[in-house]
Design a protein around this motif. Structure first.
Motif, PDB file in Angstrom:
ATOM      1  N   ASN A 262       0.827  -1.206   0.000  1.00 30.40           N
ATOM      2  CA  ASN A 262       0.000   0.000   0.000  1.00 30.40           C
ATOM      3  C   ASN A 262       0.860   1.254   0.000  1.00 30.40           C
ATOM      4  OD1 ASN A 262      -2.562  -1.169  -0.114  1.00 30.40           O
ATOM      5  ND2 ASN A 262      -2.601  -1.497   2.091  1.00 30.40           N
ATOM      6  N   SER A 263       1.976   1.222   0.718  1.00 28.59           N
ATOM      7  CA  SER A 263       2.881   2.381   0.715  1.00 28.59           C
ATOM      8  C   SER A 263       3.373   2.658  -0.707  1.00 28.59           C
ATOM      9  CB  SER A 263       4.081   2.141   1.627  1.00 28.59           C
ATOM     10  OG  SER A 263       3.674   2.119   2.959  1.00 28.59           O
ATOM     11  N   TRP A 264       3.769   1.618  -1.409  1.00 30.63           N
ATOM     12  CA  TRP A 264       4.243   1.798  -2.783  1.00 30.63           C
ATOM     13  C   TRP A 264       3.111   2.290  -3.679  1.00 30.63           C
ATOM     14  CZ3 TRP A 264       8.130  -2.513  -4.519  1.00 30.63           C
ATOM     15  CH2 TRP A 264       9.278  -2.426  -3.721  1.00 30.63           C
ATOM     16  N   ARG A 265       1.902   1.792  -3.446  1.00 32.84           N
ATOM     17  CA  ARG A 265       0.746   2.256  -4.214  1.00 32.84           C
ATOM     18  C   ARG A 265       0.586   3.763  -4.033  1.00 32.84           C
ATOM     19  NH1 ARG A 265      -4.290   3.803  -4.546  1.00 32.84           N
ATOM     20  NH2 ARG A 265      -5.744   2.743  -5.913  1.00 32.84           N
ATOM     21  N   ASN A 266       0.643   4.224  -2.794  1.00 32.05           N
ATOM     22  CA  ASN A 266       0.499   5.651  -2.508  1.00 32.05           C
ATOM     23  C   ASN A 266       1.617   6.461  -3.153  1.00 32.05           C
ATOM     24  OD1 ASN A 266      -1.710   4.996  -0.945  1.00 32.05           O
ATOM     25  ND2 ASN A 266      -0.557   5.003   0.970  1.00 32.05           N
ATOM     26  N   GLU A 267       2.842   5.946  -3.077  1.00 31.12           N
ATOM     27  CA  GLU A 267       3.977   6.648  -3.669  1.00 31.12           C
ATOM     28  C   GLU A 267       3.846   6.714  -5.188  1.00 31.12           C
ATOM     29  OE1 GLU A 267       7.505   4.827  -2.026  1.00 31.12           O
ATOM     30  OE2 GLU A 267       6.809   5.229   0.011  1.00 31.12           O
ATOM     31  N   CYS A 268       3.405   5.612  -5.785  1.00 36.02           N
ATOM     32  CA  CYS A 268       3.207   5.586  -7.236  1.00 36.02           C
ATOM     33  C   CYS A 268       2.135   6.595  -7.638  1.00 36.02           C
ATOM     34  CB  CYS A 268       2.830   4.179  -7.684  1.00 36.02           C
ATOM     35  SG  CYS A 268       2.612   4.028  -9.463  1.00 36.02           S
ATOM     36  N   GLU A 269       1.086   6.681  -6.865  1.00 35.68           N
ATOM     37  CA  GLU A 269       0.027   7.650  -7.173  1.00 35.68           C
ATOM     38  C   GLU A 269       0.583   9.077  -7.182  1.00 35.68           C
ATOM     39  OE1 GLU A 269      -4.649   8.274  -6.227  1.00 35.68           O
ATOM     40  OE2 GLU A 269      -3.451   7.178  -4.754  1.00 35.68           O
ATOM     41  N   THR A 270       1.503   9.362  -6.275  1.00 38.90           N
ATOM     42  CA  THR A 270       2.126  10.679  -6.213  1.00 38.90           C
ATOM     43  C   THR A 270       2.889  10.999  -7.492  1.00 38.90           C
ATOM     44  OG1 THR A 270       2.280  10.525  -3.821  1.00 38.90           O
ATOM     45  CG2 THR A 270       3.728  12.107  -4.881  1.00 38.90           C
ATOM     46  N   ALA A 271       3.435   9.989  -8.150  1.00 43.33           N
ATOM     47  CA  ALA A 271       4.191  10.207  -9.386  1.00 43.33           C
ATOM     48  C   ALA A 271       3.347  10.893 -10.452  1.00 43.33           C
ATOM     49  CB  ALA A 271       4.731   8.880  -9.922  1.00 43.33           C
ATOM     50  N   PHE A 272       2.033  10.725 -10.371  1.00 49.62           N
ATOM     51  CA  PHE A 272       1.133  11.303 -11.367  1.00 49.62           C
ATOM     52  C   PHE A 272       0.766  12.752 -11.064  1.00 49.62           C
ATOM     53  CE2 PHE A 272       0.895   6.841 -12.088  1.00 49.62           C
ATOM     54  CZ  PHE A 272       0.753   6.733 -13.459  1.00 49.62           C
ATOM     55  N   SER A 273       1.269  13.296  -9.955  1.00 50.29           N
ATOM     56  CA  SER A 273       1.012  14.706  -9.645  1.00 50.29           C
ATOM     57  C   SER A 273       2.034  15.615 -10.319  1.00 50.29           C
ATOM     58  CB  SER A 273       1.011  14.923  -8.129  1.00 50.29           C
ATOM     59  OG  SER A 273       2.289  14.695  -7.584  1.00 50.29           O
ATOM     60  N   HIS A 274       2.990  15.019 -11.018  1.00 56.48           N
ATOM     61  CA  HIS A 274       4.012  15.762 -11.751  1.00 56.48           C
ATOM     62  C   HIS A 274       3.763  15.628 -13.255  1.00 56.48           C
ATOM     63  CE1 HIS A 274       6.472  15.857  -8.080  1.00 56.48           C
ATOM     64  NE2 HIS A 274       6.164  14.587  -7.946  1.00 56.48           N
ATOM     65  N   LEU A 275       4.136  16.649 -13.993  1.00 60.23           N
ATOM     66  CA  LEU A 275       4.127  16.555 -15.452  1.00 60.23           C
ATOM     67  C   LEU A 275       5.488  16.979 -15.954  1.00 60.23           C
ATOM     68  CD1 LEU A 275       0.636  17.910 -16.481  1.00 60.23           C
ATOM     69  CD2 LEU A 275       1.441  15.548 -16.491  1.00 60.23           C
ATOM     70  N   PRO A 276       6.178  16.139 -16.711  1.00 59.68           N
ATOM     71  CA  PRO A 276       5.732  14.803 -17.058  1.00 59.68           C
ATOM     72  C   PRO A 276       5.698  13.896 -15.822  1.00 59.68           C
ATOM     73  CG  PRO A 276       7.995  15.132 -17.792  1.00 59.68           C
ATOM     74  CD  PRO A 276       7.518  16.440 -17.245  1.00 59.68           C
ATOM     75  N   VAL A 277       4.957  12.815 -15.945  1.00 58.64           N
ATOM     76  CA  VAL A 277       4.765  11.866 -14.856  1.00 58.64           C
ATOM     77  C   VAL A 277       6.117  11.290 -14.431  1.00 58.64           C
ATOM     78  CG1 VAL A 277       3.672   9.667 -14.237  1.00 58.64           C
ATOM     79  CG2 VAL A 277       2.431  11.342 -15.630  1.00 58.64           C
ATOM     80  N   HIS A 278       6.323  11.131 -13.148  1.00 60.50           N
ATOM     81  CA  HIS A 278       7.584  10.604 -12.603  1.00 60.50           C
ATOM     82  C   HIS A 278       7.518   9.097 -12.372  1.00 60.50           C
ATOM     83  CE1 HIS A 278       9.176  14.689 -10.919  1.00 60.50           C
ATOM     84  NE2 HIS A 278       8.931  14.709 -12.209  1.00 60.50           N
TER      85      HIS A 278
END
Length: 159
Positions: free
Chosen positions: A49-65
């Motif tokens: 779940n921690s990794w899921r949350n961290e991965c979701e954060t990657a989409f708050s950047h453009l381009p996606v991280h």
């Protein structure tokens, strides 16, 4: 479980590895916002779940991280950067049945190269559990002494 330091200005060339993977039907590419739910669900299903949350954060950047490995339209691996704190690589994971093919290394190098293009000279690979030899061999990373739990010390839960 140390953090590791890697020089971004001295990364190995990734082009032959990417070409070999393409020949095996595996594409390494930057994630797109339209695929966010599928990628985040993949990480939540196969990792933590921690990794899921961290991965979701990657989409708050453009381009996606976030970079992903895709075979026959299915995500089989992922890697993120700048999602826990700035200048950190991770989390990253590849489905067990695809490990050993170079996918993890390709994802690592794509993320680290993106970080270098973003102006970083060095990067931290955070909270390395079992992969110290992999990072040493792949990118010449070195362990940071006394770095655990480091930036993760204030987490409420460490799943």
């Amino acid at each position: 479980m140390p953090d590791m330091l890697v020089k971004l200005y001295d990364l190995p060339d990734n082009s032959a590895l990417l070409e070999r993977l393409r020949g095996e039907g595996i594409a390494i590419k930057r994630a797109m916002t339209g695929d966010k739910q599928a990628i985040v669900d993949f990480v939540g299903l196969h990792f933590t779940n921690s990794w899921r949350n961290e991965c979701e954060t990657a989409f708050s950047h453009l381009p996606v991280h976030c970079y992903i490995a895709v075979k026959q339209g299915e995500v089989i691996g992922f890697a993120c950067h700048d999602v826990v704190v700035k200048n950190f690589f991770g989390p990253t994971g590849v489905l067990e049945e695809y490990r050993g093919l170079g996918i993890g290394k390709a994802l690592l190098l794509e993320c680290l190269s993106a970080m270098h293009r973003n102006g970083y000279g060095y990067a931290i690979i955070g909270w390395v559990v079992d992969a110290v030899p992999f990072y040493e061999k792949s990118v010449g990373a070195i362990a940071v002494p006394d770095s655990f739990p480091g930036v993760f010390r204030d987490l409420i839960s460490m799943d």
